[in-house]
Scaffold this motif. Sequence first.
Motif, PDB file in Angstrom:
ATOM      1  N   GLU A   1       3.533  -1.075   3.765  1.00 24.42           N
ATOM      2  CA  GLU A   1       3.419  -1.978   4.901  1.00 24.42           C
ATOM      3  C   GLU A   1       3.617  -3.425   4.457  1.00 24.42           C
ATOM      4  OE1 GLU A   1       0.289  -0.220   8.000  1.00 24.42           O
ATOM      5  OE2 GLU A   1      -0.574  -0.422   5.998  1.00 24.42           O
TER       6      GLU A   1
ATOM      7  N   ASP B   1       0.018  -7.138   7.487  1.00 19.55           N
ATOM      8  CA  ASP B   1      -1.339  -6.982   6.986  1.00 19.55           C
ATOM      9  C   ASP B   1      -1.660  -5.501   6.879  1.00 19.55           C
ATOM     10  OD1 ASP B   1      -1.702  -9.730   6.962  1.00 19.55           O
ATOM     11  OD2 ASP B   1      -2.391  -9.764   9.045  1.00 19.55           O
ATOM     12  N   PRO B   2      -2.153  -5.039   5.728  1.00 20.63           N
ATOM     13  CA  PRO B   2      -2.353  -3.601   5.525  1.00 20.63           C
ATOM     14  C   PRO B   2      -3.409  -3.031   6.465  1.00 20.63           C
ATOM     15  CG  PRO B   2      -3.395  -4.855   3.764  1.00 20.63           C
ATOM     16  CD  PRO B   2      -2.605  -5.835   4.569  1.00 20.63           C
ATOM     17  N   THR B   3      -3.139  -1.841   6.974  1.00 20.69           N
ATOM     18  CA  THR B   3      -4.125  -1.156   7.814  1.00 20.69           C
ATOM     19  C   THR B   3      -5.149  -0.410   6.961  1.00 20.69           C
ATOM     20  OG1 THR B   3      -2.642   0.763   7.995  1.00 20.69           O
ATOM     21  CG2 THR B   3      -2.499  -0.914   9.724  1.00 20.69           C
ATOM     22  N   ASP B   4      -4.819  -0.180   5.699  1.00 24.26           N
ATOM     23  CA  ASP B   4      -5.740   0.465   4.768  1.00 24.26           C
ATOM     24  C   ASP B   4      -6.813  -0.546   4.356  1.00 24.26           C
ATOM     25  OD1 ASP B   4      -7.107   1.684   2.721  1.00 24.26           O
ATOM     26  OD2 ASP B   4      -5.338   2.174   1.525  1.00 24.26           O
ATOM     27  N   ALA B   5      -8.054  -0.288   4.704  1.00 21.83           N
ATOM     28  CA  ALA B   5      -9.146  -1.220   4.434  1.00 21.83           C
ATOM     29  C   ALA B   5      -9.359  -1.450   2.941  1.00 21.83           C
ATOM     30  CB  ALA B   5     -10.434  -0.706   5.077  1.00 21.83           C
TER      31      ALA B   5
ATOM     32  N   TYR C   1      -2.020  -9.473  -1.587  1.00 21.87           N
ATOM     33  CA  TYR C   1      -1.247  -8.331  -1.081  1.00 21.87           C
ATOM     34  C   TYR C   1       0.118  -8.821  -0.593  1.00 21.87           C
ATOM     35  CZ  TYR C   1       0.100  -4.297   1.762  1.00 21.87           C
ATOM     36  OH  TYR C   1       0.770  -3.222   2.295  1.00 21.87           O
TER      37      TYR C   1
ATOM     38  N   LYS D   1       1.710   3.140   2.271  1.00 22.12           N
ATOM     39  CA  LYS D   1       2.590   3.230   3.448  1.00 22.12           C
ATOM     40  C   LYS D   1       3.704   2.185   3.388  1.00 22.12           C
ATOM     41  CE  LYS D   1      -1.277   4.733   6.380  1.00 22.12           C
ATOM     42  NZ  LYS D   1      -2.123   4.376   7.553  1.00 22.12           N
TER      43      LYS D   1
ATOM     44  N   ASP E   1       0.840  -1.197   0.000  1.00 20.95           N
ATOM     45  CA  ASP E   1       0.000   0.000   0.000  1.00 20.95           C
ATOM     46  C   ASP E   1       0.881   1.255   0.000  1.00 20.95           C
ATOM     47  OD1 ASP E   1       0.982   0.223   2.585  1.00 20.95           O
ATOM     48  OD2 ASP E   1      -0.924  -0.271   3.554  1.00 20.95           O
TER      49      ASP E   1
ATOM     50  N   PRO F   1      -5.597 -12.598   6.621  1.00 16.35           N
ATOM     51  CA  PRO F   1      -6.201 -11.407   5.997  1.00 16.35           C
ATOM     52  C   PRO F   1      -5.781 -11.215   4.541  1.00 16.35           C
ATOM     53  CG  PRO F   1      -5.419 -10.882   8.200  1.00 16.35           C
ATOM     54  CD  PRO F   1      -4.879 -12.238   7.872  1.00 16.35           C
ATOM     55  N   LYS F   2      -4.518 -11.500   4.230  1.00 14.83           N
ATOM     56  CA  LYS F   2      -4.072 -11.334   2.850  1.00 14.83           C
ATOM     57  C   LYS F   2      -4.726 -12.356   1.926  1.00 14.83           C
ATOM     58  CE  LYS F   2       0.391  -9.362   4.203  1.00 14.83           C
ATOM     59  NZ  LYS F   2       1.841  -9.606   4.365  1.00 14.83           N
TER      60      LYS F   2
END
Length: 482
Positions: A304, A307-311, A345, A302, A300, A352-353
Amino acid sequence: MKIRSVFSIILILLEAMTIQSCSTSNDTVTASELDVYKDSVSINTLDFPISSGSAVVGIKCDADWNAEVLDTSWVNISNHAGYGYADKWSYIKVAVSRNATTKRSTQLIISSGNLSKVVKINQNGATMDSGDPFESAYSLVSNIKLGYNLGNTLDANPDINQSWFNPKTVYDWETSWGQPITTQAMIDAITTKGFNIIRVPVTWYPHIDTDGNVDEAWMNRVEDVVKYVLKSGAYCILNVQHDCGAKDASRKDDAGWLVCDANRYSAISTRLKSLWKQIATRFKDYDEKLIFEAFNEILDSKYEWGDPTDANACMIVNKLEQDFVDAVRATGSKNEYRNLVCNPYGAGSTIPKLKGFAVPNDKHPNHIVASIHSYDPYNFCNDAGTNNISVFDSSCEKEVSDVITRTSNRFDDLGIPFFFGEFGAIDEKKSMSERIKYAKYAITQMRAKDTTGLWWMGLYDRNKNTWYESEIVDALLGVSSK
């Protein structure tokens, strides 16, 4: 005799009344409505991926009903009859087996009295339909024995602003990270050893002008290396590498332009589609052994790695991979059927990915492959400094097994095959015996899930053209050949 006759007459009358009563009763329970629902939506079709799976459907009917499937060789239903209700639904579980052949269809028929509802059940197949000239993605993964990454070569992207780097030719880029110029003999040595797929990571942005055009000399050099791989008889994966991934804040160039950023999606999408249109057009007439991979480890805005914090991050990854598929297919020729690789991702394997990954829509759905990168356990596979794990023990085995199992489960649910595009115990300071343990265990676990992996570099000294880690190669190939 008269008494017996009277009784006989009475019995006949009773039987007639019973028959009439039953008939009248059946007529009164005839359904006035009949429909089949999934997720509260009326359906006429029920679609399944290649993998085994099931779905629960609701039956809205105010009378008793019957159910049948026309082809029970691959479809089973939990019940073949049920009661009707005026104020609630009945339910059936429809289960399908894994489809190792071409796509198939049958019918689920629900009937009650004079009413009936037909639901067509469709399932994608692991093999191509007639007329498809390329092997399916499942067939591809099945045919891959073991792979190798030609890293730190065409993917090298030193900062042009560094004083030591003053490139004059494409070879200056190719050799800037310490690897020699790639040759046919080098590729032949790798494939002769037993590797039958080579991933050729390519970084493109330093070779693209302000109008988005790839430098012809760079495209020609990429094509040279692809030809080396294909001439050796191996599969070749061609991708977009360090255009995405983390970017050092000190860099002033365009590294890391390919990110899953919702705010910049439109511009990034346009640029990605332009790049893949050019790549795909150049290679559109190559045969099925050439495979395209959308991009490497996309992050993303940032950068990262977790796991991305961007939803929205995973959603944008999926949209960009859809752009990739659409751009390649639009170039026609053999690209219409070419096998295409997509990653979650960061090419990661956390829950989550994996859950965030969606299979792109494709006119030929049997030609999408997923790829995961795994250097797990990280502190064993990499140089982790004071946190190094030096022994590949049972806890390490569990971590490897967990990664492979949850990845396999996810892509089996999605109905597409996968492989490990990068893996390896690449910290060469760890003992050879422990790295061999890792190699044997990892490839054995992969094989148990009908997949394989591509080792990241090492093993073969391309400057000296010698195998300096042949023990690991022998361990990998010993399992892969079984």
